[in-house]
Design a protein around this motif. Structure first.
Motif, mmCIF file in Angstrom:
data_model
loop_
_atom_site.group_PDB
_atom_site.id
_atom_site.type_symbol
_atom_site.label_atom_id
_atom_site.label_comp_id
_atom_site.label_asym_id
_atom_site.label_seq_id
_atom_site.Cartn_x
_atom_site.Cartn_y
_atom_site.Cartn_z
ATOM 1 N N GLU A 31 0.860 -1.182 0.000
ATOM 2 C CA GLU A 31 0.000 0.000 0.000
ATOM 3 C C GLU A 31 0.896 1.232 0.000
ATOM 4 N N CYS A 32 0.716 2.066 -1.010
ATOM 5 C CA CYS A 32 1.521 3.282 -1.163
ATOM 6 C C CYS A 32 0.710 4.512 -0.774
ATOM 7 N N LEU B 256 2.235 7.331 7.725
ATOM 8 C CA LEU B 256 1.714 5.971 7.827
ATOM 9 C C LEU B 256 1.124 5.828 9.225
ATOM 10 N N SER B 257 -0.126 5.400 9.296
ATOM 11 C CA SER B 257 -0.833 5.391 10.573
ATOM 12 C C SER B 257 -1.597 4.087 10.740
ATOM 13 N N VAL C 158 -2.577 0.763 8.218
ATOM 14 C CA VAL C 158 -2.470 -0.651 8.596
ATOM 15 C C VAL C 158 -3.835 -1.328 8.474
ATOM 16 N N GLU C 159 -4.892 -0.665 8.916
ATOM 17 C CA GLU C 159 -6.230 -1.239 8.806
ATOM 18 C C GLU C 159 -6.630 -1.425 7.341
ATOM 19 N N GLN C 160 -6.248 -0.478 6.485
ATOM 20 C CA GLN C 160 -6.564 -0.581 5.063
ATOM 21 C C GLN C 160 -5.913 -1.816 4.449
ATOM 22 N N TYR D 204 -7.365 -5.632 2.873
ATOM 23 C CA TYR D 204 -6.962 -6.262 1.613
ATOM 24 C C TYR D 204 -6.455 -7.684 1.875
ATOM 25 N N HIS D 205 -5.746 -7.835 2.973
ATOM 26 C CA HIS D 205 -5.207 -9.157 3.332
ATOM 27 C C HIS D 205 -6.333 -10.156 3.613
ATOM 28 N N MET D 206 -7.447 -9.685 4.161
ATOM 29 C CA MET D 206 -8.578 -10.582 4.433
ATOM 30 C C MET D 206 -9.047 -11.258 3.151
#
Length: 148
Positions: free
Chosen positions: A89-90, A97-98, A102-104, A108-110
């Motif tokens: 994620e860019c 970076l917050s 990380v939640e975003q 995507y990882h889910m």
């Protein structure tokens, strides 16, 4: 945090309709050069030129669905079996970076279930590796070598 030294840029830039465009060799077209796109193109250069990630196994703006919401992952690196191996994620350089970042990428990882998650704003880069047998993630001091 991972220190990254980007290779010298060799981008094709053009101006069209008052906008600056950059040629995206992965999508094989010119795209608007936004601050986030600048980070993405430099990070792609780093993965391919510095770390020798296979260009053919990198996807840009991979479309996924989170329920009924359509989202796009900035960069997805696949293993040789074409399964997601790394999600990147860019953010543009002036965006910190917050936890939201990380939640975003966690959302995507889910969907994609990659081994590695990377967030970068071109200045700061973090990489986490999934350790499902231990039920946790660990941060790395360097991006992994591509050997899949």
């Amino acid at each position: 945090m991972i220190a990254i030294e980007f290779p010298a840029p060799d981008f094709k830039l053009v101006r069209e309709g008052g906008k600056e465009l950059i040629f995206d060799a992965y999508r094989k077209k010119y795209v608007v050069l936004t601050p986030e796109e600048w980070v993405r193109q430099n990070f792609l250069n780093y993965l391919v030129k510095s770390l020798q990630y296979p260009r053919a196994l990198i996807g840009i703006e991979k479309e996924i669905y989170l329920g009924e919401l359509k989202k796009r992952c900035d960069i997805v690196v696949y293993n040789r079996a074409m399964q997601p191996w790394m999600i990147v994620e860019c953010k543009e350089m002036n965006v910190p970076l917050s936890l939201l970042t990380v939640e975003q990428i966690a959302r995507y990882h889910m969907v994609l279930q990659a081994v590695y998650l990377v967030i970068t704003n071109g200045v700061h880069t973090y990489c986490g590796v999934n350790q499902p047998d231990q039920g946790k993630w660990a941060f790395l001091e360097a991006l992994p070598a591509y050997n899949r």
